[in-house]
Design a protein around this motif. Structure first.
Motif, mmCIF file in Angstrom:
data_model
loop_
_atom_site.group_PDB
_atom_site.id
_atom_site.type_symbol
_atom_site.label_atom_id
_atom_site.label_comp_id
_atom_site.label_asym_id
_atom_site.label_seq_id
_atom_site.Cartn_x
_atom_site.Cartn_y
_atom_site.Cartn_z
ATOM 1 N N GLU A 78 3.788 0.613 9.072
ATOM 2 C CA GLU A 78 2.405 0.820 8.640
ATOM 3 C C GLU A 78 1.448 0.768 9.824
ATOM 4 N N HIS A 79 1.697 -0.170 10.712
ATOM 5 C CA HIS A 79 0.796 -0.319 11.856
ATOM 6 C C HIS A 79 0.700 0.978 12.660
ATOM 7 N N PRO A 112 -0.492 -4.804 19.058
ATOM 8 C CA PRO A 112 -0.397 -6.267 19.203
ATOM 9 C C PRO A 112 0.906 -6.797 18.615
ATOM 10 N N MET A 113 1.282 -7.997 19.007
ATOM 11 C CA MET A 113 2.504 -8.605 18.465
ATOM 12 C C MET A 113 2.397 -8.790 16.954
ATOM 13 N N GLU A 114 1.223 -9.195 16.502
ATOM 14 C CA GLU A 114 0.988 -9.364 15.074
ATOM 15 C C GLU A 114 0.205 -8.178 14.542
ATOM 16 N N GLY A 115 0.704 -7.577 13.471
ATOM 17 C CA GLY A 115 -0.060 -6.527 12.820
ATOM 18 C C GLY A 115 -1.244 -7.108 12.069
ATOM 19 N N GLY A 169 6.774 6.853 15.903
ATOM 20 C CA GLY A 169 6.285 5.824 15.002
ATOM 21 C C GLY A 169 7.164 4.609 14.876
ATOM 22 N N THR A 170 8.102 4.428 15.816
ATOM 23 C CA THR A 170 8.903 3.210 15.881
ATOM 24 C C THR A 170 9.078 2.846 17.348
ATOM 25 N N VAL A 228 0.831 -1.199 0.000
ATOM 26 C CA VAL A 228 0.000 0.000 0.000
ATOM 27 C C VAL A 228 0.866 1.250 0.000
ATOM 28 N N LEU A 229 0.554 2.168 -0.913
ATOM 29 C CA LEU A 229 1.162 3.491 -0.889
ATOM 30 C C LEU A 229 0.343 4.368 0.043
#
Length: 825
Positions: A294-295, A207-210, A742-743, A43-44
Motif C-alpha cells: 500500500e505504501h 520510511p521504516m514505518e508506513g 512496487g516492492t 482499504v480497497l
C-alpha cells in the motif's frame, strides 16, 4: 535580571535520550496500540490508473462473518467534504507578486465516480480483526470502465491529451513564472551558451514505518482522540475537525513514536479522516495500518521534474544568464500546492551570481500517485540543474569544474546578498550569512580533490603507455603485452586498462531553513521545580527532546535532566505547525528562547517579591533564584511554583496571574540560509556500468550546533538517502499507469555496503535573524548527492569523450547506454 543562562550544554554531543526505549524494544508505534473492542480497517484500492466506477456491490463483503461496516464514496458523499485543493497556506505578499495559476483539484476520501491512479482508495472495510477485513476486500465487486491513462507529463500538456479531471480545461494544476534582469537579451548576446534537458526522476521517502491511524471516541465528554504516524499532528487535527464538522478543541491528535517521516507524512491522508469518522459512527476504537505494498501505491511520491535549460556564459566561465522551463509531474492531485515547484525556482541560483534569470514552473496532472515534498523538497532538482550546468561550462571551456565555481560564487564581502527573487514566504531571497568559497575549499580538501586529479592524470598516462607498448610512464619499451599489463597497475592493484575509471564531482547548494509561518513553545515551572517544555514541533527521530532540553537547560542554568520536553501532542500546546523543511530547531528553539525570557521575568518578579529584592539583582542557577551578590539569599523554583497557586495559599504579588508558565509563538520574518558543498569520488566500470563510491565529503554551514552528534547524524542520513536517489531509487510506471517498482525486489535502496564513510567539516556562521543564530540541517544532506555523484561519473568517463548525464538515477543500464551511444557517434 542579571542572568541570561550559562552555556554548559549547548554545543555538546549528548546522546539521544529518547533513543533508549527504542533500543530496548519499548517504543510505542501506532501499530502497537491496543484498546478493548478495537476494530480493524482495510482499504480497497483501485487496480486501474484511470477508470470510471460503474457500480460497487458490497453485499457479499457485508455478509462475511466479523465484518462490521463497508464504506464507499457514495456513503460519505454528503458526510465528508473533499480535501482542500492544497494543504499549504500561500502568503499574500507572494500571491500578489507572483500571481500564480492555482487549479489544484480536490481529492475525496474515497473515489466517487472515477479513479485516477493505481492505489486510490475506493472502499474501506471495518471488521473484528485485520485478517477478516482484508478477506472482505475480495468480496467487494467493482465494475470499472477503463479509460486511457496519461503517464507522461510532457504528453499530458498536448492539446488532445486525455483530461485527468474533466472539469479542467487542461492538465495543468499549477503554473508560475519569475524573472530578473533581461535573460533573453543576455542569451542572444552571449559568446557561449548551452541547452540541456534534465530529468530528476520519481522516487520517495520510504520510511521504516508506513502510515497508520487509530481513533477512539468518548461520549462524555464528547471527545475524539486520534493517534497517527504523522509529522504534523496539529494539521491532522485541523483537517479532521474541518472535514467532520467538529470543533478543534474536541479533537486530540497524538503522534506516538514515528518510524521516519522525511516529508510524505506531512500530508493529511484520507485514512486520517475516515478512521476517526468510523470511530465516531461505530462507537468503538478503529485501527488502520498501512502495509508496504500500500505504501508504494498510496503514500505520496516525490521529485519527478523535467527541466529545459538555456545557459549563457563568457570566455572566463562567468554565468551571464539562466533560463529554465520545467515540468513537475504532480500525479493525480496536488496536495502541497507550490511547495516543491517554487522551492526549485527559489533555490535554482544556488551560491552563484546570476545577473539574468527566468524560470517558469508548471505542475502537470498525470495518472500516478500524487507528488509531494520529500527530504529536500524541490532543492535536489534545482541543484541538479545548476551544478550540471556548471560542469557543462567547465567542459566547454576546458576548465576544472571547481575553478568555474570559484569564479561564480558570491563572495563573503557581498553578504548579505540579495538574489533578486522572492522566497515562498513572500520575502526576498537574501543570503544572510556564510563564506561560500571557504566552504567549497574545505570540502575539496576533505576529499583530497587535487590528489584525485593527480591519480586521474597518472591513470591516463598508464593507459596511454599500454596502448603505445611502453611499460612505464617514464618511457621504455616492451613487446609482451601481458608483461606490460602486470607492471602497470593502479594503487588498488587493478590494471588501468581494465575499464575502470576514477572521477570526482561537486554539488553545492544553498538552503532556506526555518520557514514559517510560525512555531510555538510553552515553558512551565512544574510543582517539583523542574521545567516542562511543550512544543508544536513533532519529532520522529531528530532528537527534539534532547536538543530542546539542552537549550532550555542553558537558558535556566540547570541540567538537561531537569527538563521534560513534550511534542507531537495537540493537547500540549494550542497551536503548532510540525516538523519538516529543516525548521524545528530554528523556530521551536527560538520560541523556547522567547517563552523562557518572558517566564523568567515573571519568576524573577515573584522571587523579588518573596525575597524583598530588586528583580534586576537576581540570577538563577541549579534550580534556585538568588541575589547575584548574595547567593545565600534565594528561593528554589519549587518554592516559587508553590507560591504561584491561586486561592488562600497564594503568595503572588497583587495583579500577578497564577501559575509559572509562558507561551510564545515565533513568527519568523523570513528563512535563515544554510549551505554546503559535497564532493564525491567514484569508480565507474565501463564494462558493467557499475558506479562505486570511493569517498564522500561534506563541508556545511548550518549555524551553531546545539548537539554536534545529531548534526553529523542528520548529514549522514541525508547523504545516504541522496545516494539512493543518485544511483538506485526510482518509481517506474508502464504505459498503462501500473507501478513496476512496487516492492523492494524492484525498488532498490542503498545499504551500509553502498554508502561510504562520510567525511564532514562543520562551519558555524550564526544567522543574524534569530537570537540564537540558528539555521536548519535536517534536509541538507539529501540535496546535493544526486548531482555530486552524477558529476563524478561524467568526470570519470571523460577519457571516453563527450558523455554527459542528464537524468537520475545513474543506474548501470543508463551508464552502459551512454557509453554505447558515445561509441556509435
Amino acid at each position: 535580571m542579571k542572568d541570561q543562562g550559562t552555556i554548559r550544554h549547548m554545543g555538546r554531543s549528548i546522546p539521544m535520550r529518547e533513543a533508549e526505549p527504542l533500543l530496548r524494544g519499548q517504543g510505542t508505534y501506532v501499530s502497537d496500540l491496543r484498546f478493548p473492542g478495537m476494530l480493524h480497517a482495510a482499504v480497497l484500492r483501485s487496480p486501474h490508473a484511470h477508470a470510471r466506477i460503474q457500480t460497487i456491490d458490497v453485499s457479499a463483503a457485508l455478509a462475511m462473518p466479523g465484518v462490521v461496516r463497508v464504506l464507499t464514496g457514495e456513503d460519505i458523499r454528503d458526510a465528508i467534504e473533499p480535501f482542500p485543493s492544497s494543504f499549504e497556506f500561500h502568503p499574500a505578499p507572494w500571491l500578489e507578486a507572483i500571481k500564480p495559476v492555482l487549479k489544484g483539484p480536490r481529492a475525496r476520501m474515497l473515489a466517487l465516480g472515477k479513479v485516477r491512479y493505481v492505489g486510490e482508495p475506493v472502499a474501506m472495510v471495518v471488521a473484528e480483526d485485520r485478517y477478516l477485513a482484508e478477506d472482505a476486500l475480495d468480496g467487494i465487486a467493482v465494475d470499472y470502465e477503463a479509460l486511457p491513462p496519461v503517464v507522461d507529463p510532457e504528453a499530458a500538456l498536448e492539446p488532445d491529451a486525455v483530461r485527468i479531471h474533466e472539469d479542467a480545461g487542461d492538465n495543468v494544476v499549477f503554473h508560475f513564472s519569475i524573472a530578473k534582469g533581461n535573460p533573453d537579451r543576455a542569451l542572444a548576446d552571449a559568446p557561449h551558451r548551452i541547452e540541456e534537458r534534465l530529468h530528476h526522476r520519481r522516487h520517495g521517502g520510504i520510511p521504516m514505518e508506513g502510515r497508520g491511524v487509530v481513533a477512539m471516541a468518548e461520549v462524555k465528554p464528547r471527545r475524539l482522540t486520534v493517534w497517527s504516524s504523522t509529522q504534523v499532528p496539529h494539521s491532522v487535527r485541523r483537517q479532521i475537525a474541518g472535514q467532520l464538522g467538529m470543533a478543534e478543541e474536541t479533537v486530540r491528535v497524538v503522534a506516538p513514536h514515528v518510524g521516519g517521516g522525511f516529508g510524505p507524512k506531512v500530508l493529511v491522508y484520507p485514512e486520517e479522516v475516515l478512521v476517526p469518522y468510523l470511530a465516531l459512527e461505530l462507537g468503538r476504537p478503529v485501527q488502520w495500518i498501512e502495509d508496504r505494498r500500500e505504501h508504494f501505491i498510496s503514500t505520496a511520491h516525490a521529485r519527478d521534474q523535467i527541466h529545459y535549460v538555456e545557459l549563457a556564459f563568457d570566455g572566463d566561465g562567468s554565468i551571464l544568464a539562466l533560463k529554465d522551463r520545467f515540468l513537475l509531474d504532480n500525479g493525480a492531485y496536488n496536495p502541497m500546492g507550490l511547495t516543491d515547484a517554487y522551492n526549485t525556482s527559489a533555490h535554482l541560483q544556488g551560491p552563484y551570481r546570476i545577473p539574468n534569470l527566468a524560470v517558469t514552473g508548471t505542475c502537470v496532472a498525470t495518472n500516478k500517485v500524487p507528488n509531494a515534498p520529500y527530504r529536500g523538497a524541490g532543492r535536489p532538482e534545482a541543484v541538479f540543474v545548476m551544478e550540471r550546468c556548471i560542469d557543462r561550462i567547465a567542459g566547454e571551456l576546458d576548465l576544472d569544474p571547481a575553478e568555474v565555481r570559484f569564479r561564480n560564487l558570491v563572495q563573503p564581502e557581498e553578504i548579505p546578498y540579495d538574489a533578486g527573487i522572492l522566497y515562498r514566504d513572500g520575502q526576498p531571497v537574501r543570503y544572510d550569512n556564510g563564506d561560500f568559497p571557504a566552504t567549497l575549499a574545505k570540502a575539496m580538501e576533505a576529499c583530497r580533490y587535487h590528489e584525485v586529479r593527480t591519480r586521474q592524470n597518472d591513470a591516463a598516462q598508464d593507459r596511454e603507455a599500454v596502448r603505445s607498448g611502453r611499460t612505464t610512464r617514464e618511457g621504455g619499451t616492451g613487446t609482451d603485452a601481458d608483461v606490460q599489463r602486470e607492471r602497470i597497475v593502479r594503487r588498488d592493484g587493478k590494471a588501468p586498462h581494465d575499464g575502470r575509471y576514477i572521477g570526482v564531482g561537486i554539488g553545492f547548494y544553498t538552503e532556506g531553513t526555518g520557514v514559517g509561518s510560525f512555531e510555538g513553545a510553552r515553558v512551565e515551572v512544574d510543582s517539583s521545580g523542574k521545567l516542562l517544555v511543550s512544543v508544536g514541533a513533532s519529532g520522529h527521530g531528530q532528537g527534539h527532546e534532547t536538543v530542546f532540553s539542552q537549550l532550555t537547560a542553558d537558558l535556566w542554568g540547570v541540567t538537561p535532566e531537569d527538563v521534560t520536553v513534550v511534542g507531537g501532542d495537540t493537547d500540549a500546546i494550542r497551536y503548532g505547525v510540525g516538523t519538516f523543511a529543516s525548521r524545528s530547531t530554528v523556530n521551536a528553539g527560538t520560541a523556547i528562547h522567547e517563552a523562557t525570557r518572558r517566564l523568567k521575568a515573571k519568576v524573577f518578579e515573584l522571587a523579588g517579591h518573596l525575597l524583598e529584592a530588586n528583580p534586576d539583582d537576581l540570577t538563577t542557577r541549579d534550580g534556585r533564584v538568588f541575589v547575584a551578590e548574595r547567593p545565600d539569599r534565594g528561593v528554589s523554583l519549587a518554592e516559587l511554583a508553590a507560591a504561584a497557586v491561586p486561592g488562600w495559599a497564594t503568595k503572588l504579588p497583587e495583579g500577578m496571574e497564577p501559575n509559572l508558565e509562558a507561551t510564545y509563538y515565533y513568527v519568523p520574518q523570513t528563512v535563515t540560509w544554510a549551505h554546503a558543498a559535497h564532493v564525491a569520488v567514484v569508480e565507474v566500470d565501463a564494462g558493467t556500468g557499475e558506479v562505486k563510491l570511493l569517498d564522500y565529503a561534506v563541508a556545511h554551514d548550518s549555524g551553531p550546533a546545539i548537539n554536534p552528534l545529531f548534526v553529523e547524524g542528520q548529514v549522514r542520513g541525508g547523504v545516504a538517502q541522496g545516494i539512493g536517489g543518485a544511483l538506485y531509487e526510482e518509481f517506474v510506471y508502464d504505459e498503462m499507469g501500473q507501478l513496476l517498482t512496487g516492492t523492494f525486489l524492484d525498488y532498490l535502496m542503498p545499504t551500509c555496503g553502498e554508502v561510504p564513510a562520510i567525511k564532514q567539516v562543520h562551519l558555524e556562521t550564526p544567522s543574524p535573524l534569530n537570537p540564537l543564530g540558528l539555521k536548519g540541517i535536517g534536509e541538507g544532506g539529501a540535496i546535493a548527492p544526486p548531482v555530486a555523484v552524477a558529476n563524478a561519473v561524467v568526470d570519470a568517463l571523460r577519457p571516453l569523450g563527450g558523455i554527459e548525464i542528464s537524468e537520475t538515477p545513474v543506474t548501470p543500464e543508463r551508464v552502459l547506454a551512454l557509453i554505447r551511444k558515445n561509441r556509435l557517434g
